[in-house]
Design a protein around this motif. Sequence first.
Motif, short mmCIF file in Angstrom:
data_model
loop_
_atom_site.label_atom_id
_atom_site.label_comp_id
_atom_site.label_asym_id
_atom_site.label_seq_id
_atom_site.Cartn_x
_atom_site.Cartn_y
_atom_site.Cartn_z
N VAL A 39 -118.81 -38.31 -44.74
CA VAL A 39 -118.28 -38.61 -43.42
C VAL A 39 -118.10 -37.30 -42.67
CG1 VAL A 39 -115.89 -38.60 -44.27
CG2 VAL A 39 -116.42 -39.75 -42.13
N GLU A 40 -118.46 -37.31 -41.38
CA GLU A 40 -118.33 -36.12 -40.55
C GLU A 40 -116.95 -36.11 -39.88
OE1 GLU A 40 -120.48 -33.70 -40.56
OE2 GLU A 40 -121.78 -34.85 -41.91
N THR A 41 -116.21 -35.02 -40.02
CA THR A 41 -114.86 -34.90 -39.47
C THR A 41 -114.68 -33.51 -38.85
OG1 THR A 41 -113.78 -33.90 -41.40
CG2 THR A 41 -114.07 -36.30 -41.43
N ARG A 42 -113.53 -33.27 -38.28
CA ARG A 42 -113.24 -31.94 -37.75
C ARG A 42 -113.15 -30.89 -38.85
NH1 ARG A 42 -107.90 -31.94 -34.53
NH2 ARG A 42 -108.89 -33.78 -33.64
N LEU A 46 -117.30 -34.36 -45.34
CA LEU A 46 -116.53 -34.69 -46.55
C LEU A 46 -117.39 -35.61 -47.40
CD1 LEU A 46 -113.00 -35.36 -44.97
CD2 LEU A 46 -113.99 -33.19 -45.77
N ARG A 47 -117.52 -35.30 -48.68
CA ARG A 47 -118.43 -36.05 -49.55
C ARG A 47 -117.66 -36.69 -50.72
NH1 ARG A 47 -121.59 -31.66 -47.80
NH2 ARG A 47 -123.57 -32.32 -46.84
N PHE A 48 -118.14 -37.88 -51.10
CA PHE A 48 -117.51 -38.65 -52.16
C PHE A 48 -118.59 -39.28 -53.03
CE2 PHE A 48 -115.06 -38.70 -48.30
CZ PHE A 48 -113.78 -38.36 -48.70
N LYS A 49 -118.35 -39.32 -54.32
CA LYS A 49 -119.25 -40.04 -55.22
C LYS A 49 -118.50 -41.27 -55.71
CE LYS A 49 -122.21 -39.59 -59.27
NZ LYS A 49 -122.70 -38.70 -60.34
N PHE A 52 -114.90 -40.78 -55.19
CA PHE A 52 -114.25 -39.59 -55.75
C PHE A 52 -114.68 -38.36 -54.95
CE2 PHE A 52 -112.98 -36.25 -58.53
CZ PHE A 52 -112.01 -36.79 -59.37
N PRO A 53 -113.70 -37.62 -54.34
CA PRO A 53 -114.07 -36.46 -53.52
C PRO A 53 -114.65 -35.34 -54.38
CG PRO A 53 -111.68 -36.58 -53.79
CD PRO A 53 -112.23 -37.84 -54.37
N ASP A 54 -115.67 -34.66 -53.82
CA ASP A 54 -116.22 -33.53 -54.56
C ASP A 54 -115.30 -32.31 -54.40
OD1 ASP A 54 -116.77 -32.39 -52.09
OD2 ASP A 54 -118.93 -32.68 -52.22
N ASP A 55 -115.61 -31.23 -55.11
CA ASP A 55 -114.73 -30.06 -55.15
C ASP A 55 -114.52 -29.45 -53.76
OD1 ASP A 55 -114.48 -30.43 -57.83
OD2 ASP A 55 -115.83 -28.78 -58.41
N GLU A 56 -115.59 -29.36 -52.97
CA GLU A 56 -115.48 -28.77 -51.64
C GLU A 56 -114.61 -29.63 -50.73
OE1 GLU A 56 -116.10 -26.04 -48.50
OE2 GLU A 56 -116.16 -25.95 -50.70
N THR A 57 -114.74 -30.95 -50.85
CA THR A 57 -113.91 -31.85 -50.05
C THR A 57 -112.44 -31.71 -50.43
OG1 THR A 57 -115.70 -33.44 -49.72
CG2 THR A 57 -113.45 -34.28 -49.55
N ILE A 58 -112.18 -31.61 -51.71
CA ILE A 58 -110.80 -31.43 -52.17
C ILE A 58 -110.21 -30.14 -51.60
CG2 ILE A 58 -109.38 -30.95 -54.21
CD1 ILE A 58 -111.19 -32.97 -55.72
#
Length: 497
Positions: A39-42, A46-49, A52-58
């Motif tokens: 999903v594109e945000t400010r 943000l990426r999820f599998k 589950f959020p990936d490390d960069e999203t967290i």
Amino acid sequence: MTKLIRTIAVGAALGVAWPALAQKYKTDIPPAIVAPDSVETRLGTLRFKDGFPDDETIRKVYDNLDFQRGVQAFLTAMPAASLAAIRRGLRELGPDNGTVIVFETLMDSRSLFLTANTESVYAMGWIDLRNGPVVVESPPQTLGLLDDFWFHYVTDLGLVGPDEGKGGKFLFLPPDFKGEPPAGYHVFKSQTYGNWFGTRGFLVNGDPKPAVASIKQHLRIYPLSLAANPPATKFVNASGKAMNTIHAMDASFFAEVNEVVQEEPNAAMDPETLGLLASIGIEKGKPFAPDERMKKILAEAAAVGNATARANAYRSRLAGAYFYPDSAWGTCFVGGSYLFESDGVRLLDARSYMFFYATGITPAMAIQKVGAGSAYAAAFVDSKKQPMDGAKTYRLHLPPGIPAKQFWSLVLYDNQTRSMLQTDQPHPSVGSQKAGVKANADSSVDVYFGPKPPPGKEGNWVQTWPGKGWNVILRLYGPLEGFFDKTWRPGEIEEMK
């Protein structure tokens, strides 16, 4: 079953694709409750599998959460930071519980105080209840208050206090006080050990000396334990002194807030605010020691909090912030409540506006009472909704019948510090108590603001300074009905060509 699981696991290890297993229970999942793969945000992508959020999203969301809480902590905890700064300034001139600073020839622009005035005699001191109750003997005919270290209202002293302006003895109890206090006092229990006391005396025919003499004669501050033989109160003339009582607007702001949290009982503040502060590392009994990551986040949070507070005051978007349609004149008590509440709802932006711009909390500042107390109207922009420019000259018309039973005044403030504007004039103000102010034939008054006075208008002029933006507060002491019912309205501040 065990054999099937083992077979699937071996196949997965060998890279063998297996047909999907049939699910015994399967519900159609509404799209609104799931996390998409990206999903594109400010914050960026943000990426999820499978949710589950990936490390960069967290990393991104935690940095953002800490930043958001830092900004909200800045806007919420300004009252505490403000009083920490006031205490620091007062302590430079003497110890607690016995030192009173008095502005004997009025406060001038060398002292940095949020939106103080030039028309009354200020006296103030710091009250520390850590070693037990403290007595304040209030002078007659003054307007005083006591606020706790979180800037909660404790009581009024003087004209709107229980002594009704006759003067009296007040006893302030610490939050852990037990037992019965002695008789003969107006007794109030504070939620905090640290408390700010301030009072104002009034000019007599433009002269501060009678008020100063009365304050020095009657005002006393001392521990209850010494009531049988009170020590002398030390008075320090603060007029003309350079002193700072304004809280930081950078990351050191959070250290000021930490002072209050460490010194005061948690019961003095609500759990939500304490939880907000704890989330950024400010928690009673623990060191405030942000790591390098958090220092960077809090520095940015302070910068954004500073900008937000300024926008919130100078360009308020709050309903009810302005007295008149299409006007710059507005109120610091949006909603009309000194508690910043309406129907049980906290007015968050109204609260941060007030504590960014001013100090002192008492119901008397928010009530509308004809002929008593005072009324305030602030303007941050001119008639064209542009910020006031210190290099330009402006005119303000006050129509006939200025609704002030006692007196009126206009004081200019620096947009940066919210303290009195510093120019060649020590008192950047004009008003009905000031010598040389001339009214028009119909009793209206024209006031001029600029680097130089228009010819013949010197008595009605307040100096500004090129390169410095400014704002102004109109004060009406003993406001009359015309102000409250809006049958009288000040003009807008118009640039002169």
